[in-house]
Write an enzyme that holds these catalytic residues in place. Sequence first.
Site, PDB file in Angstrom:
ATOM      1  N   ASP A 193       0.110  -7.713   1.364  1.00  0.00           N
ATOM      2  CA  ASP A 193       0.494  -6.311   1.548  1.00  0.00           C
ATOM      3  C   ASP A 193       2.009  -6.132   1.520  1.00  0.00           C
ATOM      4  O   ASP A 193       2.590  -5.415   2.334  1.00  0.00           O
ATOM      5  CB  ASP A 193      -0.073  -5.750   2.849  1.00  0.00           C
ATOM      6  CG  ASP A 193      -0.062  -4.216   2.862  1.00  0.00           C
ATOM      7  OD1 ASP A 193       0.116  -3.612   1.795  1.00  0.00           O
ATOM      8  OD2 ASP A 193      -0.222  -3.632   3.951  1.00  0.00           O
ATOM      9  N   SER A 218       4.784   2.599   7.949  1.00  0.00           N
ATOM     10  CA  SER A 218       4.427   1.456   7.098  1.00  0.00           C
ATOM     11  C   SER A 218       5.586   1.064   6.195  1.00  0.00           C
ATOM     12  O   SER A 218       6.186   1.901   5.520  1.00  0.00           O
ATOM     13  CB  SER A 218       3.209   1.804   6.239  1.00  0.00           C
ATOM     14  OG  SER A 218       2.068   1.969   7.028  1.00  0.00           O
ATOM     15  N   HIS A 230       0.804  -1.214   0.000  1.00  0.00           N
ATOM     16  CA  HIS A 230       0.000   0.000   0.000  1.00  0.00           C
ATOM     17  C   HIS A 230       0.844   1.275   0.000  1.00  0.00           C
ATOM     18  O   HIS A 230       0.334   2.349  -0.265  1.00  0.00           O
ATOM     19  CB  HIS A 230      -0.991   0.005   1.185  1.00  0.00           C
ATOM     20  CG  HIS A 230      -0.376   0.229   2.529  1.00  0.00           C
ATOM     21  ND1 HIS A 230      -0.212  -0.780   3.448  1.00  0.00           N
ATOM     22  CD2 HIS A 230       0.066   1.363   3.130  1.00  0.00           C
ATOM     23  CE1 HIS A 230       0.299  -0.281   4.557  1.00  0.00           C
ATOM     24  NE2 HIS A 230       0.492   1.020   4.376  1.00  0.00           N
TER      25      HIS A 230
END
Length: 408
Positions: A234, A348, A204
């Site tokens: 992911d 992230s 993402h």
Amino acid sequence: MTESFRRSGEYPQGDDHGSAYPQQQSHPSSSPVNPEWPPPPAYHPAPPLHVEPGTTVRPGSGHGNGGDGGYGAGPYAGQPDGSDATGSTAAFAAPPAPPQGPAPTRQRRAKGPFALLAAVAIVAAAIGGGTAYGIQELTGNDTVASSSTSSTSVVPTSQKGTVSGVAKAVSPSIVEISATSNAGSSTGSGVIITTGGEIITNNHVVSGASAIKVRLNNGKSYTASVVGTDSKKDLALIKLENAPSGLKTATLGDSAGVQVGDQVVAIGSPEGLTGTVTSGIVSALDRDVTVSTDESQGQQQQQGGGSGSGSEQWPFEFGGRQFNGDTGSSTTTYKALQTDASLNPGNSGGALIDMNGNIVGINSAMYSAASDSSSSSSSAGSVGLGFAIPVNTVKSDLASLRAGGSDS
């Protein structure tokens, strides 16, 4: 009685011992042998053979137990030193040594396999105790440095087990990633895994990106391209273009050995603050985390957030509740490590690290109170609820990512 030899190996003819073998002397190959005495030796006697400390056995062909090859304990073997002044000692020392008989040969051969096994064991121990860095350098820069056990330490001994030691050892391997798309830009983090410039991050973070910039720990920036993506896990693999030499690679550990309560360190770029270090513990294992697999979902969240930081708005679902927005209809669920190490928007794709400096997870989701409409801006930030993709999942997916990933 005893027998003494001359240098030629023949029996003397004119002394006291000469009459004992009159027939053997003249017809050694055809005359009958006196059953009381052994036949003359077929070759020159060998030097003394030491079989154990304090015992000397001289080679001969007597009536002892060593009958194979003439190395027995017969009358020639037990002759006392000095029994014949004319020369048993000189006679044994002067002739050159004959070829080794069967018994010594078998003994040497028996040692061979044991020596080989010992050598193999030493080599195996050297390989097992060594780091993966040497293997990486020998096999090329696309080989990931990996630790098979969590005991492998990347941190110097003097700083082992300290947050500062982990930060110093691993920070050079963590990068900041800026991805630009039609919807704006997003900021995340990544982990350098090869000296050739391969970087692992979250899908993402780079989903739908038209351009990717990577900022190293030393402040230098490089362009990167996507190698492969796996939206179901992911994960994404990107690679630096014209990667510089001397890149510091991270060591991927073993998440199977992680336990609840283990101390961990998180490194990333929350809100664009490159190289931010936080610490905490592993709060839980095998948490089911659900994220969106639709790249347009993240772009919509970027636009709605208004800050241009897509990573902070990326939605996820846990325990039947949604955080940071709606995950949409296209989702995937994976098992995650839960941590209370402070994770904020921009973490992230960064690293969750054990106290030996091994990567045990890739930070992927965190709850931000700022996404709650009922919260004021003063309450924004980490609330100790973060999740990381186990590093063993990353390692098992690398081959697929290098081939373009499951989304290709």
